[in-house]
Scaffold this motif. Sequence first.
Motif, mmCIF file in Angstrom:
data_model
loop_
_atom_site.group_PDB
_atom_site.id
_atom_site.type_symbol
_atom_site.label_atom_id
_atom_site.label_comp_id
_atom_site.label_asym_id
_atom_site.label_seq_id
_atom_site.Cartn_x
_atom_site.Cartn_y
_atom_site.Cartn_z
ATOM 1 N N ASN A 1 20.188 1.448 64.964
ATOM 2 C CA ASN A 1 20.476 0.126 64.411
ATOM 3 C C ASN A 1 20.175 0.079 62.921
ATOM 4 O OD1 ASN A 1 21.238 -0.921 66.913
ATOM 5 N ND2 ASN A 1 19.126 -1.328 67.451
ATOM 6 N N GLY A 2 19.324 0.969 62.464
ATOM 7 C CA GLY A 2 18.967 1.085 61.060
ATOM 8 C C GLY A 2 19.139 2.532 60.640
ATOM 9 N N PRO A 3 18.986 2.823 59.353
ATOM 10 C CA PRO A 3 19.192 4.203 58.886
ATOM 11 C C PRO A 3 18.113 5.147 59.420
ATOM 12 C CG PRO A 3 18.314 2.841 57.129
ATOM 13 C CD PRO A 3 18.627 1.914 58.273
ATOM 14 N N SER A 4 18.459 6.403 59.513
ATOM 15 C CA SER A 4 17.489 7.429 59.872
ATOM 16 C C SER A 4 16.421 7.493 58.787
ATOM 17 C CB SER A 4 18.197 8.785 59.974
ATOM 18 O OG SER A 4 17.244 9.827 60.037
ATOM 19 N N LEU A 5 15.197 7.775 59.189
ATOM 20 C CA LEU A 5 14.115 7.916 58.213
ATOM 21 C C LEU A 5 13.734 9.377 58.007
ATOM 22 C CD1 LEU A 5 11.952 4.798 59.075
ATOM 23 C CD2 LEU A 5 13.684 5.079 57.314
ATOM 24 N N LYS A 6 14.544 10.279 58.534
ATOM 25 C CA LYS A 6 14.330 11.706 58.297
ATOM 26 C C LYS A 6 14.443 11.962 56.794
ATOM 27 C CE LYS A 6 16.146 16.231 59.481
ATOM 28 N NZ LYS A 6 17.166 16.971 60.222
ATOM 29 N N ASN A 7 13.456 12.629 56.233
ATOM 30 C CA ASN A 7 13.413 12.969 54.796
ATOM 31 C C ASN A 7 13.397 11.738 53.893
ATOM 32 O OD1 ASN A 7 13.533 15.797 55.333
ATOM 33 N ND2 ASN A 7 15.731 15.608 55.621
ATOM 34 N N VAL A 8 12.926 10.616 54.378
ATOM 35 C CA VAL A 8 13.009 9.363 53.623
ATOM 36 C C VAL A 8 12.291 9.440 52.271
ATOM 37 C CG1 VAL A 8 11.005 8.205 54.683
ATOM 38 C CG2 VAL A 8 12.928 6.851 53.830
ATOM 39 N N PHE A 9 11.192 10.181 52.183
ATOM 40 C CA PHE A 9 10.481 10.293 50.910
ATOM 41 C C PHE A 9 10.875 11.545 50.130
ATOM 42 C CE2 PHE A 9 7.417 7.198 52.705
ATOM 43 C CZ PHE A 9 7.365 6.329 51.623
ATOM 44 N N LYS A 10 11.821 12.298 50.613
ATOM 45 C CA LYS A 10 12.272 13.498 49.914
ATOM 46 C C LYS A 10 13.472 13.215 49.008
ATOM 47 C CE LYS A 10 10.398 16.710 53.288
ATOM 48 N NZ LYS A 10 9.605 15.817 54.082
ATOM 49 N N LYS A 11 13.900 11.968 48.990
ATOM 50 C CA LYS A 11 15.019 11.545 48.148
ATOM 51 C C LYS A 11 14.487 10.550 47.122
ATOM 52 C CE LYS A 11 17.879 11.926 52.255
ATOM 53 N NZ LYS A 11 18.477 11.178 53.329
ATOM 54 N N PRO A 12 15.164 10.386 45.995
ATOM 55 C CA PRO A 12 14.650 9.448 44.985
ATOM 56 C C PRO A 12 14.773 7.984 45.390
ATOM 57 C CG PRO A 12 16.711 10.433 44.242
ATOM 58 C CD PRO A 12 16.330 11.117 45.528
ATOM 59 N N TYR A 13 15.704 7.673 46.302
ATOM 60 C CA TYR A 13 15.926 6.280 46.703
ATOM 61 C C TYR A 13 15.979 6.161 48.218
ATOM 62 C CZ TYR A 13 17.180 5.760 41.836
ATOM 63 O OH TYR A 13 17.136 5.778 40.463
ATOM 64 N N PHE A 14 15.536 5.013 48.710
ATOM 65 C CA PHE A 14 15.670 4.692 50.121
ATOM 66 C C PHE A 14 17.129 4.339 50.406
ATOM 67 C CE2 PHE A 14 11.085 3.066 49.807
ATOM 68 C CZ PHE A 14 10.570 4.261 50.271
ATOM 69 N N PRO A 15 17.539 4.308 51.682
ATOM 70 C CA PRO A 15 18.914 3.924 52.006
ATOM 71 C C PRO A 15 19.309 2.552 51.429
ATOM 72 C CG PRO A 15 17.885 4.895 53.923
ATOM 73 C CD PRO A 15 16.809 4.738 52.878
ATOM 74 N N SER A 16 18.321 1.695 51.200
ATOM 75 C CA SER A 16 18.599 0.369 50.640
ATOM 76 C C SER A 16 18.909 0.420 49.148
ATOM 77 C CB SER A 16 17.398 -0.553 50.862
ATOM 78 O OG SER A 16 16.275 -0.066 50.137
ATOM 79 N N GLY A 17 18.629 1.571 48.510
ATOM 80 C CA GLY A 17 18.864 1.706 47.075
ATOM 81 C C GLY A 17 17.620 1.491 46.234
ATOM 82 N N THR A 18 16.521 1.108 46.853
ATOM 83 C CA THR A 18 15.274 0.908 46.109
ATOM 84 C C THR A 18 14.558 2.245 45.936
ATOM 85 O OG1 THR A 18 14.046 0.427 48.135
ATOM 86 C CG2 THR A 18 14.997 -1.455 46.970
ATOM 87 N N PRO A 19 13.697 2.362 44.919
ATOM 88 C CA PRO A 19 12.988 3.625 44.686
ATOM 89 C C PRO A 19 12.151 4.045 45.904
ATOM 90 C CG PRO A 19 12.706 2.141 42.826
ATOM 91 C CD PRO A 19 13.373 1.353 43.913
ATOM 92 N N ALA A 20 12.169 5.318 46.198
ATOM 93 C CA ALA A 20 11.428 5.854 47.344
ATOM 94 C C ALA A 20 9.981 6.113 46.934
ATOM 95 C CB ALA A 20 12.084 7.132 47.851
ATOM 96 N N ASN A 21 9.155 5.086 47.081
ATOM 97 C CA ASN A 21 7.730 5.242 46.804
ATOM 98 C C ASN A 21 6.932 4.388 47.784
ATOM 99 O OD1 ASN A 21 7.495 2.528 45.699
ATOM 100 N ND2 ASN A 21 8.412 3.307 43.810
ATOM 101 N N ASP A 22 5.617 4.609 47.797
ATOM 102 C CA ASP A 22 4.755 3.913 48.758
ATOM 103 C C ASP A 22 4.771 2.406 48.556
ATOM 104 O OD1 ASP A 22 4.149 6.449 49.618
ATOM 105 O OD2 ASP A 22 2.029 6.363 49.086
#
Length: 121
Positions: A64-85
Amino acid sequence: MNRLSCLLISAAAIVAFTLTACDRREPPKSDAELGLTAQQSVGRASYDAYCLRCHEAYSSHAENGPSLKNVFKKPYFPSGTPANDERMTDLIVRGRSKMPGFADRMNQQQIADLIAYLHSL
């Protein structure tokens, strides 16, 4: 063996193959097999309770939502926001779009543990 028997056996084999091929999920690995720390193990329990129904962890397959596999290994989350804590904490607390916020169900330590687990994906 008559022709009908052969057709039934062939049909059963095709159905069995199709069901196996369509189920791409592997059995879940243990925390030890994944090399998780104690904090990540606690976070995995929160993930299983709150996130797994909509987000895959070890597959690129979207539920129902995007996969979170490798979610912090990319510069952005699927939503387009920066991938940080910080952004992940905000997403968990407030939610986004179809995803509900979890501020009323998770405390700060649970969120920190969850984020630690997400870093292991």
